[in-house]
Scaffold this motif. Structure first.
Motif, PDB file in Angstrom:
ATOM      1  N   GLY A 278      39.655  33.658 -28.200  1.00  0.00           N
ATOM      2  CA  GLY A 278      38.362  32.980 -28.203  1.00  0.00           C
ATOM      3  C   GLY A 278      37.793  32.698 -26.824  1.00  0.00           C
ATOM      4  O   GLY A 278      36.911  31.853 -26.669  1.00  0.00           O
ATOM      5  N   LEU A 279      38.271  33.413 -25.811  1.00  0.00           N
ATOM      6  CA  LEU A 279      37.777  33.185 -24.452  1.00  0.00           C
ATOM      7  C   LEU A 279      36.294  33.534 -24.344  1.00  0.00           C
ATOM      8  O   LEU A 279      35.854  34.563 -24.837  1.00  0.00           O
ATOM      9  N   GLN A 280      35.537  32.672 -23.670  1.00  0.00           N
ATOM     10  CA  GLN A 280      34.104  32.900 -23.460  1.00  0.00           C
ATOM     11  C   GLN A 280      33.720  32.617 -22.013  1.00  0.00           C
ATOM     12  O   GLN A 280      34.463  31.983 -21.268  1.00  0.00           O
ATOM     13  N   GLY A 281      32.532  33.105 -21.628  1.00  0.00           N
ATOM     14  CA  GLY A 281      31.936  32.711 -20.354  1.00  0.00           C
ATOM     15  C   GLY A 281      32.388  33.484 -19.140  1.00  0.00           C
ATOM     16  O   GLY A 281      32.080  33.107 -18.016  1.00  0.00           O
ATOM     17  N   ARG A 282      33.117  34.588 -19.349  1.00  0.00           N
ATOM     18  CA  ARG A 282      33.549  35.403 -18.209  1.00  0.00           C
ATOM     19  C   ARG A 282      32.789  36.721 -18.240  1.00  0.00           C
ATOM     20  O   ARG A 282      33.075  37.592 -19.057  1.00  0.00           O
ATOM     21  N   TRP A 283      31.777  36.845 -17.344  1.00  0.00           N
ATOM     22  CA  TRP A 283      30.882  38.007 -17.319  1.00  0.00           C
ATOM     23  C   TRP A 283      30.539  38.405 -18.762  1.00  0.00           C
ATOM     24  O   TRP A 283      30.701  39.528 -19.201  1.00  0.00           O
ATOM     25  N   GLN A 284      30.071  37.408 -19.500  1.00  0.00           N
ATOM     26  CA  GLN A 284      29.798  37.586 -20.938  1.00  0.00           C
ATOM     27  C   GLN A 284      28.360  38.043 -21.141  1.00  0.00           C
ATOM     28  O   GLN A 284      27.425  37.388 -20.683  1.00  0.00           O
ATOM     29  N   GLN A 285      28.196  39.155 -21.843  1.00  0.00           N
ATOM     30  CA  GLN A 285      26.855  39.680 -22.096  1.00  0.00           C
ATOM     31  C   GLN A 285      26.289  39.049 -23.363  1.00  0.00           C
ATOM     32  O   GLN A 285      26.877  39.143 -24.442  1.00  0.00           O
ATOM     33  N   LEU A 286      25.126  38.403 -23.222  1.00  0.00           N
ATOM     34  CA  LEU A 286      24.521  37.670 -24.335  1.00  0.00           C
ATOM     35  C   LEU A 286      23.274  38.351 -24.872  1.00  0.00           C
ATOM     36  O   LEU A 286      22.728  37.913 -25.886  1.00  0.00           O
ATOM     37  N   GLY A 287      22.813  39.390 -24.193  1.00  0.00           N
ATOM     38  CA  GLY A 287      21.618  40.095 -24.651  1.00  0.00           C
ATOM     39  C   GLY A 287      21.507  41.443 -23.960  1.00  0.00           C
ATOM     40  O   GLY A 287      22.161  41.678 -22.942  1.00  0.00           O
ATOM     41  N   THR A 288      20.660  42.318 -24.507  1.00  0.00           N
ATOM     42  CA  THR A 288      20.549  43.676 -23.952  1.00  0.00           C
ATOM     43  C   THR A 288      19.167  44.006 -23.395  1.00  0.00           C
ATOM     44  O   THR A 288      19.055  44.701 -22.401  1.00  0.00           O
ATOM     45  N   HIS A 289      18.093  43.549 -24.018  1.00  0.00           N
ATOM     46  CA  HIS A 289      16.731  43.888 -23.538  1.00  0.00           C
ATOM     47  C   HIS A 289      15.874  42.628 -23.481  1.00  0.00           C
ATOM     48  O   HIS A 289      15.183  42.323 -24.454  1.00  0.00           O
ATOM     49  N   PRO A 290      15.931  41.873 -22.376  1.00  0.00           N
ATOM     50  CA  PRO A 290      16.636  42.156 -21.125  1.00  0.00           C
ATOM     51  C   PRO A 290      18.146  41.881 -21.242  1.00  0.00           C
ATOM     52  O   PRO A 290      18.578  41.125 -22.108  1.00  0.00           O
ATOM     53  N   LYS A 291      18.895  42.486 -20.343  1.00  0.00           N
ATOM     54  CA  LYS A 291      20.329  42.220 -20.282  1.00  0.00           C
ATOM     55  C   LYS A 291      20.537  40.791 -19.785  1.00  0.00           C
ATOM     56  O   LYS A 291      19.898  40.367 -18.819  1.00  0.00           O
ATOM     57  N   ILE A 292      21.414  40.059 -20.472  1.00  0.00           N
ATOM     58  CA  ILE A 292      21.707  38.667 -20.101  1.00  0.00           C
ATOM     59  C   ILE A 292      23.208  38.539 -19.858  1.00  0.00           C
ATOM     60  O   ILE A 292      24.010  38.898 -20.725  1.00  0.00           O
ATOM     61  N   ILE A 293      23.563  38.058 -18.683  1.00  0.00           N
ATOM     62  CA  ILE A 293      24.964  37.866 -18.312  1.00  0.00           C
ATOM     63  C   ILE A 293      25.192  36.387 -18.005  1.00  0.00           C
ATOM     64  O   ILE A 293      24.434  35.776 -17.249  1.00  0.00           O
ATOM     65  N   ALA A 294      26.255  35.815 -18.584  1.00  0.00           N
ATOM     66  CA  ALA A 294      26.662  34.439 -18.261  1.00  0.00           C
ATOM     67  C   ALA A 294      28.052  34.472 -17.657  1.00  0.00           C
ATOM     68  O   ALA A 294      28.925  35.198 -18.135  1.00  0.00           O
ATOM     69  N   ASP A 295      28.247  33.687 -16.593  1.00  0.00           N
ATOM     70  CA  ASP A 295      29.569  33.644 -15.967  1.00  0.00           C
ATOM     71  C   ASP A 295      29.824  32.257 -15.389  1.00  0.00           C
ATOM     72  O   ASP A 295      28.932  31.662 -14.786  1.00  0.00           O
ATOM     73  N   THR A 296      31.053  31.780 -15.570  1.00  0.00           N
ATOM     74  CA  THR A 296      31.395  30.414 -15.167  1.00  0.00           C
ATOM     75  C   THR A 296      31.824  30.283 -13.706  1.00  0.00           C
ATOM     76  O   THR A 296      32.211  29.196 -13.284  1.00  0.00           O
ATOM     77  N   ALA A 297      31.764  31.347 -12.916  1.00  0.00           N
ATOM     78  CA  ALA A 297      32.112  31.259 -11.488  1.00  0.00           C
ATOM     79  C   ALA A 297      31.297  30.137 -10.842  1.00  0.00           C
ATOM     80  O   ALA A 297      30.084  30.054 -11.047  1.00  0.00           O
ATOM     81  N   HIS A 298      31.959  29.280 -10.057  1.00  0.00           N
ATOM     82  CA  HIS A 298      31.260  28.099  -9.547  1.00  0.00           C
ATOM     83  C   HIS A 298      31.668  27.702  -8.126  1.00  0.00           C
ATOM     84  O   HIS A 298      31.261  26.653  -7.640  1.00  0.00           O
ATOM     85  N   ASN A 299      32.476  28.533  -7.465  1.00  0.00           N
ATOM     86  CA  ASN A 299      32.796  28.243  -6.062  1.00  0.00           C
ATOM     87  C   ASN A 299      32.618  29.524  -5.248  1.00  0.00           C
ATOM     88  O   ASN A 299      32.391  30.603  -5.806  1.00  0.00           O
ATOM     89  N   ALA A 300      32.700  29.396  -3.931  1.00  0.00           N
ATOM     90  CA  ALA A 300      32.395  30.532  -3.055  1.00  0.00           C
ATOM     91  C   ALA A 300      33.291  31.736  -3.342  1.00  0.00           C
ATOM     92  O   ALA A 300      32.820  32.880  -3.367  1.00  0.00           O
TER      93      ALA A 300
END
Length: 406
Positions: A278-300
């Motif tokens: 059930g892992l989520q939020g790691r370079w997760q694609q949420l849509g295609t047109h437009p492409k939507i990417i979500a990622d939890t990276a939060h430090n340098a």
């Protein structure tokens, strides 16, 4: 109490770093030891893998759990923070702990928690270890919350310790140099327990070697030992390091006869990690047109890799929904973001969220331009309205921003 009432009590009555920040941080594990004794020391009944690191420890933990599930083991998985539901933190073979089990544990121990002023995290670690012991898991993957040496999870004596990498994050607690942070993470290395290091640098390798030598622990550097990696459902560029780390960890555990797995288990575990855990939020694609990417990276350290991956994407215009927490070093992370994107500044809906106006003002210093929105969801909806089909929307800056749009 009902489940919702129990959660409300937990979030309101107990210090919680996720929402409060520094005031909830404990600088020793004596409270956790006290709780473990109160619970009958469930940690002593468990076989565990302990995972620390600045970035990648969540993905690494889920990959390990997925492979072990494929091999037929009953696998406990403890991670933090959660994205949508508190129960995500405590799973067995991908199934979250039941609402009833959470309520029962709190009701049974509530007076103890109040008498000893336990933090939210201390209590949750106790719940996880107690639950895994009750459910008689075969093996458990335990992710460190912050640091390692003084983290509540550090009461366990694992079969194997894993440290993914070291970057500058939580410097107000862990130190402001890579060596200092490596020292804190290396605190999970136990006497005669082997340790796998995912990535290292000239500042951190000597720290790891010194601690391993002191503990008479065999040390393995995955980046030097693993050449070929198996494909995975986790698509971020940074996952290659996590896969190497996991493959080396599994090799050590197999060689020590702690587990029995095959190449097929590893391949299937990597490919089925999302459905298994059930892992989520790691370079997760949420849509295609437009492409939507979500990622939890939060430090340098994490954002550098993610921003480089964004550059490889093909799009007409980049839209970035951006929010952060108030203890982030903006001077460190904002220069990493592209100047030619349209920004949608927002504040994650937690007390630690940084005001969107402050974020916008600081972003302007680095030529990042955009508008302020009164919520993450409002920013996200506006980005989708304004983006054309060949554009790309990136949502990130904080785990909590991603959580609000999933």
């Amino acid at each position: 109490m009902t489940y919702q009432e129990t959660l409300l009590w937990m979030f309101n009555k107990l210090p919680m770093y996720q929402t409060q920040g520094a005031s909830a941080y404990r600088k020793d594990i004596s409270n956790t030891v006290l709780l473990a004794n109160h619970l009958g020391n469930p940690e002593k009944k468990l076989r565990c893998i302990h995972v620390a690191g600045t970035n990648g420890k969540g993905s690494t933990s889920h990959l390990l759990a997925s492979v072990l599930q494929e091999a037929g083991y009953k696998v406990g998985l403890y991670t933090s923070p959660h994205l949508k539901d508190y129960r995500e933190r405590i799973k067995i073979n991908g199934e979250p702990i039941s609402e009833a089990a959470v309520c029962e544990f709190i009701a049974r121990n509530q007076s103890f928690f109040e008498a000893h002023h336990l933090s939210f995290f201390e209590m949750t670690v106790g719940l996880a270890l107690d639950y895994f012991a009750q459910q008689k898991t075969d093996i458990n993957v335990i992710e460190v919350g912050m640091g390692g040496r003084l983290d509540s999870t550090n009461i366990i004596t694992p079969l194997l310790s894993v440290i993914t990498n070291i970057g500058l994050d939580h410097t107000q607690f862990l130190g402001d140099t890579l060596e200092a942070i490596a020292f804190e993470k290396a605190g999970i290395i136990k006497n005669e327990v082997p340790v796998v290091i995912g990535e290292y640098g000239p500042e951190t390798q000597p720290v790891f070697k010194a601690k391993a030598q002191e503990a008479h622990a065999e040390i393995y550097f995955a980046s030097d030992l693993i050449r070929d990696v198996y494909p995975s459902a986790l698509l971020g560029d940074y996952q290659i390091h996590n896969r190497k780390t996991v493959q080396q960890a599994l090799t050590v555990l197999t060689q020590k006869n702690e587990i029995q797995i095959t190449e097929r288990h590893i391949k299937n575990g990597f490919l089925n990690v999302i459905s298994n855990t059930g892992l989520q939020g790691r370079w997760q694609q949420l849509g295609t047109h437009p492409k939507i990417i979500a990622d939890t990276a939060h430090n340098a350290h994490g954002l550098t890799i993610v921003m480089n991956q964004l550059k490889k994407e093909i799009f007409n215009q980049l839209h970035i929904v951006l929010g952060v927490v108030n203890d982030k070093n903006l001077e460190e992370i904002l220069p990493l973001f592209p100047k030619d994107a349209i920004y949608y500044f927002c504040k994650p809906n937690i007390p630690r969220g940084l005001d969107a106006e402050i974020l916008k003002q600081n972003a302007a210093k680095f030529e990042l331009k955009g508008q302020i929105y009164n919520s993450v969801s409002n920013a996200y909806e506006n980005s989708k309205k304004k983006a054309a089909v060949n554009d790309l929307i990136y949502v990130g800056g904080s785990t909590f921003v991603v959580a609000e749009i999933l």
